[in-house]
Design an enzyme around this catalytic site. Structure first.
Site, PDB file in Angstrom:
ATOM      1  N   ASN A 167      -8.332   5.225   2.442  1.00 51.50           N
ATOM      2  CA  ASN A 167      -6.841   4.903   1.898  1.00 51.50           C
ATOM      3  C   ASN A 167      -6.345   4.043   2.942  1.00 51.50           C
ATOM      4  O   ASN A 167      -6.179   4.353   4.313  1.00 51.50           O
ATOM      5  CB  ASN A 167      -6.323   6.370   2.276  1.00 51.50           C
ATOM      6  CG  ASN A 167      -4.894   6.829   1.772  1.00 51.50           C
ATOM      7  OD1 ASN A 167      -4.106   5.525   2.100  1.00 51.50           O
ATOM      8  ND2 ASN A 167      -4.214   7.561   1.359  1.00 51.50           N
ATOM      9  N   ALA A 168      -5.901   2.914   2.400  1.00 53.96           N
ATOM     10  CA  ALA A 168      -5.354   2.155   3.524  1.00 53.96           C
ATOM     11  C   ALA A 168      -3.803   2.460   4.130  1.00 53.96           C
ATOM     12  O   ALA A 168      -3.700   1.992   5.233  1.00 53.96           O
ATOM     13  CB  ALA A 168      -5.204   0.822   2.577  1.00 53.96           C
TER      14      ALA A 168
ATOM     15  N   GLY B 207       1.562   8.591  -1.377  1.00 55.88           N
ATOM     16  CA  GLY B 207       1.373  10.067  -1.839  1.00 55.88           C
ATOM     17  C   GLY B 207       2.425  10.940  -2.279  1.00 55.88           C
ATOM     18  O   GLY B 207       3.320  10.264  -3.088  1.00 55.88           O
ATOM     19  N   TYR B 208       2.695  12.137  -1.793  1.00 57.09           N
ATOM     20  CA  TYR B 208       3.758  12.974  -2.178  1.00 57.09           C
ATOM     21  C   TYR B 208       5.175  12.678  -1.566  1.00 57.09           C
ATOM     22  O   TYR B 208       6.240  13.373  -1.342  1.00 57.09           O
ATOM     23  CB  TYR B 208       3.407  14.519  -1.992  1.00 57.09           C
ATOM     24  CG  TYR B 208       2.447  14.764  -3.014  1.00 57.09           C
ATOM     25  CD1 TYR B 208       2.554  15.302  -3.900  1.00 57.09           C
ATOM     26  CD2 TYR B 208       1.036  14.678  -2.431  1.00 57.09           C
ATOM     27  CE1 TYR B 208       1.573  15.529  -5.100  1.00 57.09           C
ATOM     28  CE2 TYR B 208      -0.301  15.202  -3.266  1.00 57.09           C
ATOM     29  CZ  TYR B 208       0.016  15.383  -4.615  1.00 57.09           C
ATOM     30  OH  TYR B 208      -0.841  15.919  -5.684  1.00 57.09           O
TER      31      TYR B 208
ATOM     32  N   HIS C 289       2.782  15.288  10.120  1.00 60.43           N
ATOM     33  CA  HIS C 289       1.531  16.078  10.154  1.00 60.43           C
ATOM     34  C   HIS C 289       0.569  15.211  10.919  1.00 60.43           C
ATOM     35  O   HIS C 289      -0.204  15.453  11.909  1.00 60.43           O
ATOM     36  CB  HIS C 289       0.745  16.590   9.022  1.00 60.43           C
ATOM     37  CG  HIS C 289       0.955  15.557   7.839  1.00 60.43           C
ATOM     38  ND1 HIS C 289       2.056  14.799   7.413  1.00 60.43           N
ATOM     39  CD2 HIS C 289      -0.111  15.117   7.026  1.00 60.43           C
ATOM     40  CE1 HIS C 289       1.782  13.786   6.427  1.00 60.43           C
ATOM     41  NE2 HIS C 289       0.287  14.160   6.352  1.00 60.43           N
TER      42      HIS C 289
ATOM     43  N   ASP D 232      -8.674  14.929   6.683  1.00 63.47           N
ATOM     44  CA  ASP D 232      -8.432  15.476   5.161  1.00 63.47           C
ATOM     45  C   ASP D 232      -7.044  15.991   5.324  1.00 63.47           C
ATOM     46  O   ASP D 232      -6.640  16.920   6.194  1.00 63.47           O
ATOM     47  CB  ASP D 232      -9.398  16.443   4.774  1.00 63.47           C
ATOM     48  CG  ASP D 232      -9.289  16.543   3.352  1.00 63.47           C
ATOM     49  OD1 ASP D 232      -9.716  15.700   2.536  1.00 63.47           O
ATOM     50  OD2 ASP D 232      -9.037  17.774   2.825  1.00 63.47           O
TER      51      ASP D 232
HETATM   52  P1  ITT Z   1      -9.795   9.481   2.030  1.00 66.24           P
HETATM   53  O1  ITT Z   1     -10.309  10.898   1.775  1.00 66.24           O
HETATM   54  O2  ITT Z   1     -10.453   8.374   1.907  1.00 66.24           O
HETATM   55  O3  ITT Z   1      -9.089   9.565   3.569  1.00 66.24           O
HETATM   56  P2  ITT Z   1      -7.525  10.222   0.312  1.00 66.24           P
HETATM   57  O4  ITT Z   1      -6.391   9.597  -0.076  1.00 66.24           O
HETATM   58  O5  ITT Z   1      -8.462  10.843  -0.630  1.00 66.24           O
HETATM   59  O6  ITT Z   1      -8.365   9.254   1.405  1.00 66.24           O
HETATM   60  P3  ITT Z   1      -7.354  13.048   1.371  1.00 66.24           P
HETATM   61  O7  ITT Z   1      -8.648  13.413   0.695  1.00 66.24           O
HETATM   62  O8  ITT Z   1      -7.204  13.521   2.565  1.00 66.24           O
HETATM   63  O9  ITT Z   1      -7.220  11.587   1.401  1.00 66.24           O
HETATM   64  O10 ITT Z   1      -6.408  13.277   0.211  1.00 66.24           O
HETATM   65  C1  ITT Z   1      -4.989  13.551   0.748  1.00 66.24           C
HETATM   66  C2  ITT Z   1      -3.879  13.303  -0.208  1.00 66.24           C
HETATM   67  O11 ITT Z   1      -2.799  14.218   0.186  1.00 66.24           O
HETATM   68  C3  ITT Z   1      -3.529  12.065  -0.701  1.00 66.24           C
HETATM   69  O12 ITT Z   1      -4.164  11.155  -1.366  1.00 66.24           O
HETATM   70  C4  ITT Z   1      -1.975  11.979  -0.809  1.00 66.24           C
HETATM   71  O13 ITT Z   1      -1.930  12.185  -1.949  1.00 66.24           O
HETATM   72  C5  ITT Z   1      -1.533  13.533   0.000  1.00 66.24           C
HETATM   73  N1  ITT Z   1      -0.987  13.104   1.288  1.00 66.24           N
HETATM   74  C6  ITT Z   1      -1.868  13.314   2.395  1.00 66.24           C
HETATM   75  N2  ITT Z   1      -1.087  12.816   3.269  1.00 66.24           N
HETATM   76  C7  ITT Z   1       0.140  12.221   3.059  1.00 66.24           C
HETATM   77  C8  ITT Z   1       1.106  11.830   3.406  1.00 66.24           C
HETATM   78  O14 ITT Z   1       1.310  11.532   4.853  1.00 66.24           O
HETATM   79  N3  ITT Z   1       2.226  11.568   2.592  1.00 66.24           N
HETATM   80  C9  ITT Z   1       2.167  11.676   1.310  1.00 66.24           C
HETATM   81  N4  ITT Z   1       1.153  12.399   0.650  1.00 66.24           N
HETATM   82  C10 ITT Z   1       0.107  12.637   1.618  1.00 66.24           C
END
Ligand code: ITT
Length: 194
Positions: free
Chosen positions: A10-11, A149-150, A176, A69
């Site tokens: 996740n960039a 994300g959200y 967070h 995560d």
């Molecule tokens: P990696 O596993 O490769 O690190 P990922 O996007 O799959 O990337 P996660 O498994 O940790 O990451 O999933 C977390 C999801 O939760 C992410 O795709 C977002 O949709 C959400 N999320 C996490 N941190 C966030 C943030 O700071 N702001 C908004 N949404 C967030």
């Protein structure tokens, strides 16, 4: 300076973490070490998944690394989307994922929620964890273009802007991920002194 590989595809996360740690340590991406794998994430907790990401990298590349995560926990949805945040609607399409949260919350009074993150660090083969959370609420419709994300539907307590309406600098002071990364950075500073 210490080199650490960040186990993420996740960039946005990489950018946020680099901005928070500044030049306190050097972060390498998966690309930098030639890893293009889809790292498994099959756990039922943030901690298990974070650990899985770093275990995978350490066993395959034998590098010092960290991974996080994270996700959104909505109280009225019994903590969902939680560990399923990235694929809540069954795909990685964030438009659909956000729509599903809004739809499931449509008739609920309680809109309290929090973002959580757990960072796993594997340094010299030793396992460490760092955690961060931020409380807030889910609004009725999207606001703002920043972040990822959200972010467009989450307003942290004490603010009237969503994360997506904040500058990266503002979000990175309170998020967070910021809380957990500050602990990681403080720990690494101590370790590098010794
Ligand atoms: P990696 O596993 O490769 O690190 P990922 O996007 O799959 O990337 P996660 O498994 O940790 O990451 O999933 C977390 C999801 O939760 C992410 O795709 C977002 O949709 C959400 N999320 C996490 N941190 C966030 C943030 O700071 N702001 C908004 N949404 C967030």
């Amino acid at each position: 300076m210490l080199d650490l590989v960040f186990a993420t595809n996740n960039a946005h996360k990489l950018e946020e973490v680099q901005a928070i740690v500044g030049d306190r340590f050097r972060i390498k991406s998966l690309d930098d070490i030639g890893c293009h794998d889809d790292i498994p994430e099959t756990g039922h907790t943030f901690r298990d998944n974070a650990r899985q990401k770093t275990d995978y990298l350490f066993s395959k590349y034998n590098v010092d690394c960290f991974g996080d995560d994270s996700g959104l926990e909505v109280d009225a949805l019994n903590g969902e989307p939680g560990v399923y945040s990235a694929r809540y609607s069954g795909s990685r399409d964030m438009e659909k994922n956000i729509d599903l949260v809004l739809e499931r919350l449509a008739r609920k009074e309680d809109r309290t929620a929090r973002f959580k993150t757990v960072i796993s660090l594997l340094l010299n083969g030793e396992q460490y964890f760092f955690e961060g959370a931020i409380e807030g609420r889910i609004i009725m419709e999207r606001r703002g273009e920043q972040g990822f994300g959200y972010d467009p539907i989450f307003i942290p307590d004490g603010y009237d802007k969503t994360f997506a309406e904040m500058s990266a600098e503002e979000k990175n002071k309170i998020s967070h991920r910021a809380v957990a990364v500050q602990q990681l950075a403080a720990f690494l500073k101590e370790v590098s002194k010794g």
